[in-house]
Design a protein around this motif. Structure first.
Motif, mmCIF file in Angstrom:
data_model
loop_
_atom_site.group_PDB
_atom_site.id
_atom_site.type_symbol
_atom_site.label_atom_id
_atom_site.label_comp_id
_atom_site.label_asym_id
_atom_site.label_seq_id
_atom_site.Cartn_x
_atom_site.Cartn_y
_atom_site.Cartn_z
ATOM 1 N N PHE A 31 0.831 -1.201 0.000
ATOM 2 C CA PHE A 31 0.000 0.000 0.000
ATOM 3 C C PHE A 31 0.868 1.255 0.000
ATOM 4 O O PHE A 31 0.607 2.211 -0.748
ATOM 5 C CB PHE A 31 -0.932 0.010 1.218
ATOM 6 N N ILE A 32 1.906 1.275 0.849
ATOM 7 C CA ILE A 32 2.803 2.425 0.897
ATOM 8 C C ILE A 32 3.539 2.584 -0.430
ATOM 9 O O ILE A 32 3.747 3.709 -0.905
ATOM 10 C CB ILE A 32 3.802 2.284 2.070
ATOM 11 N N PHE A 33 3.906 1.470 -1.046
ATOM 12 C CA PHE A 33 4.550 1.552 -2.360
ATOM 13 C C PHE A 33 3.617 2.193 -3.380
ATOM 14 O O PHE A 33 4.030 3.039 -4.187
ATOM 15 C CB PHE A 33 4.951 0.156 -2.831
ATOM 16 N N GLY A 34 2.336 1.808 -3.354
ATOM 17 C CA GLY A 34 1.363 2.425 -4.261
ATOM 18 C C GLY A 34 1.204 3.908 -3.981
ATOM 19 O O GLY A 34 1.103 4.712 -4.913
ATOM 20 N N LEU A 35 1.197 4.287 -2.694
ATOM 21 C CA LEU A 35 1.086 5.695 -2.329
ATOM 22 C C LEU A 35 2.305 6.479 -2.825
ATOM 23 O O LEU A 35 2.165 7.577 -3.386
ATOM 24 C CB LEU A 35 0.959 5.819 -0.811
ATOM 25 N N LEU A 36 3.502 5.921 -2.640
ATOM 26 C CA LEU A 36 4.719 6.577 -3.105
ATOM 27 C C LEU A 36 4.742 6.679 -4.629
ATOM 28 O O LEU A 36 5.198 7.691 -5.183
ATOM 29 C CB LEU A 36 5.950 5.819 -2.602
ATOM 30 N N ALA A 37 4.270 5.642 -5.312
ATOM 31 C CA ALA A 37 4.221 5.684 -6.777
ATOM 32 C C ALA A 37 3.275 6.792 -7.246
ATOM 33 O O ALA A 37 3.567 7.512 -8.217
ATOM 34 C CB ALA A 37 3.770 4.337 -7.324
ATOM 35 N N PHE A 38 2.163 6.953 -6.544
ATOM 36 C CA PHE A 38 1.203 8.010 -6.889
ATOM 37 C C PHE A 38 1.843 9.386 -6.751
ATOM 38 O O PHE A 38 1.742 10.232 -7.656
ATOM 39 C CB PHE A 38 -0.024 7.890 -5.984
ATOM 40 N N PHE A 39 2.525 9.620 -5.635
ATOM 41 C CA PHE A 39 3.160 10.924 -5.434
ATOM 42 C C PHE A 39 4.356 11.117 -6.364
ATOM 43 O O PHE A 39 4.671 12.246 -6.751
ATOM 44 C CB PHE A 39 3.571 11.099 -3.981
ATOM 45 N N ALA A 40 5.020 10.028 -6.728
ATOM 46 C CA ALA A 40 6.119 10.140 -7.686
ATOM 47 C C ALA A 40 5.608 10.624 -9.036
ATOM 48 O O ALA A 40 6.249 11.458 -9.705
ATOM 49 C CB ALA A 40 6.823 8.795 -7.832
ATOM 50 N N ARG A 42 5.243 15.013 -12.968
ATOM 51 C CA ARG A 42 4.476 15.904 -13.838
ATOM 52 C C ARG A 42 4.825 17.367 -13.602
ATOM 53 O O ARG A 42 4.692 18.190 -14.512
ATOM 54 C CB ARG A 42 2.981 15.671 -13.617
ATOM 55 N N ARG A 43 5.270 17.684 -12.400
ATOM 56 C CA ARG A 43 5.646 19.065 -12.087
ATOM 57 C C ARG A 43 7.146 19.285 -12.178
ATOM 58 O O ARG A 43 7.641 20.339 -11.790
ATOM 59 C CB ARG A 43 5.143 19.425 -10.681
ATOM 60 N N GLY A 44 7.857 18.278 -12.657
ATOM 61 C CA GLY A 44 9.294 18.401 -12.803
ATOM 62 C C GLY A 44 10.047 18.379 -11.485
ATOM 63 O O GLY A 44 11.162 18.916 -11.387
#
Length: 459
Positions: free
Chosen positions: A15-24, A29-31
């Protein structure tokens, strides 16, 4: 809900990996997702401590998790800590993404960024001399005089002061400044300092994190100057090999080239084990430390950090009672009588999130992680292309330590940042300053200034 810690750790890690992937993805996208952004190094630290270590421990053994959970209330503690981690990470990355960052110049003359006047040269040379002496005495032992180091309760109580012992890190700002310069002779001198520092420090039993940080600083500056987002793969490989060797070696001196080659040969067979060592088992430590905070000692409400920030820089020989807030807190809190709990907490680290939990529970984690998101985004502004060279150098110096700061206590991180700022502060004082803008003499100047672009107003 879960009957086995293995099942819970697996689900939480994914779950934390998915959360980190989302924020990555949002940062990319914002560079903001690249080799020299504070957001990336925070993300990498969270991935190592709360995803890779738990998953690797499922393969190599869950002894630390079982032992600490047994002493801290069992599965409900693990479920609670998982929730704290998720909320803390979300608070950091949301704040980080929403915070603007602008170039910084700190009153320095933009047109004289490459100027190296006599006072600045003397400051660089003086701090490098002090750093080299500290390195030779306390790290390599090539020079006598380091036998009187006595540390009790994280305090230097012998003849050696904390400044003398950590002065080798004064290498960082001068080295980064020379590497970041546009002058080729400065770059070569900076490269020489990197080679000297890594070559000597890698043999020390207690300088593992600074060796990796110096290699990271070098790779960050080179990547930045090449206008790339990611370093050449050889930099990543060298940083990983260096970190792997230092992890396998532990707190034991590296005494020969043959021994170094032997550790390198062990890396393939110990690959998974490299991520499950006690050095990165912050989650297991979080279980026990949060239990102690919630049920025995109580929180410290930032008092140790405040004490370190306000008085930690004063040498103890001038102010022996400088840690009076820490001493008062320890005297007023209920003591920890259990010998095993004290033993297992000694030297363990529950990460910066765990430190924030000790400051004020889950509310402390959410608030302080949001504060960290704001502050680190401002550090990104220091690394802007339009920022002054000295400001950039300070930003790189702080960022190269970030991976380790996230794995330690808040006051330790403050100490690392503070000690590495000392050379930069003196250097800034001697550097040419920008001429101040006078509004009183010419009214038209004020009107022109009012219509200036945001970039011009920031000068």
């Amino acid at each position: 809900m879960f009957s086995r810690i293995e099942d819970l750790v697996l689900v939480q890690s994914l779950f934390i990996f998915g959360l980190l992937a989302f924020f990555a993805i949002l940062m990319a996208r914002r560079g903001l997702f690249h080799w020299y952004s504070t957001g990336f190094w925070t993300w990498a630290a969270m991935l190592l401590y709360f995803v890779l270590n738990p998953l690797a421990s499922l393969v190599t053994g869950m002894f630390l998790y079982h032992r600490n959970l047994l002493m801290s209330g069992g599965m409900p503690r693990a479920e609670w800590v998982g929730l704290v981690l998720i909320l803390g990470m979300a608070a950091f990355f949301i704040t980080y993404l929403l915070t603007p960052a602008s170039p910084l110049r700190w009153g320095l003359d933009e047109k004289q960024q490459e100027t190296l006047n006599l006072p600045m040269l003397l400051i660089l040379g003086g701090f490098l001399a002090v750093a080299t002496l500290s390195l030779l005495i306390y790290r390599t032992r090539f020079v006598a005089g380091g036998e009187d180091v006595v540390i009790q309760g994280s305090r230097f109580v012998g003849n050696t002061t904390g400044y003398q012992y950590i002065a080798d890190t004064f290498y960082f700002f001068p080295t980064v400044y020379l590497l970041a310069s546009h002058a080729r002779w400065k770059n070569w001198l900076g490269f020489l300092l990197v080679a000297v520092y890594v070559g000597l420090t890698i043999t020390s039993a207690h300088s593992r994190f600074s060796v990796v940080s110096m290699m990271l600083a070098f790779s960050m500056v080179v990547t930045y100057k090449s206008k790339s987002r990611w370093p050449h793969p050889i930099f990543i490989a060298l940083a990983f090999i260096g970190g792997a060797v230092l992890t396998l070696r532990g707190h034991v001196p590296l005494e020969s080239t043959e021994e170094l080659i032997g550790f390198i040969k062990q890396i393939p067979s110990e690959f998974i084990g490299l991520f499950s060592t006690v050095d990165s088992s912050m989650l297991a430590s979080f279980y026990l430390e949060s239990h102690v905070r919630d049920n025995i000692t109580g929180y410290d409400y930032l008092l140790p950090l405040i004490n370190y920030l306000l008085f930690g820089f004063i040498p103890s020989r001038f102010f022996p009672q400088k840690y009076f807030l820490v001493d008062w807190l320890r005297a007023s809190q209920p003591p920890l009588y259990d010998h095993l709990t004290t033993l297992y907490l000694y030297g363990s680290k529950s990460s910066l999130l765990g430190s924030f939990y000790g400051n004020g529970g889950i509310l402390g984690v959410i608030v302080l992680m949001a504060v960290m998101g704001f502050l680190l985004r401002k550090v990104d502004g220091m690394l802007s292309r339009e920022s002054h060279l000295i400001v950039k150098s300070i930003g790189f110096t702080w960022t190269c330590f970030l991976w380790m700061i996230w794995g330690s206590h808040d006051y330790w991180g403050a100490m690392v940042i503070g000690s590495n700022t000392i050379p930069a502060l003196f250097f800034w004082l001697a550097a040419p300053k920008a001429a101040s803008v006078t509004h009183a003499k010419k009214p038209q100047t004020s009107l022109a200034w009012r219509g200036a672009t945001p970039h011009e107003r920031d000068v």
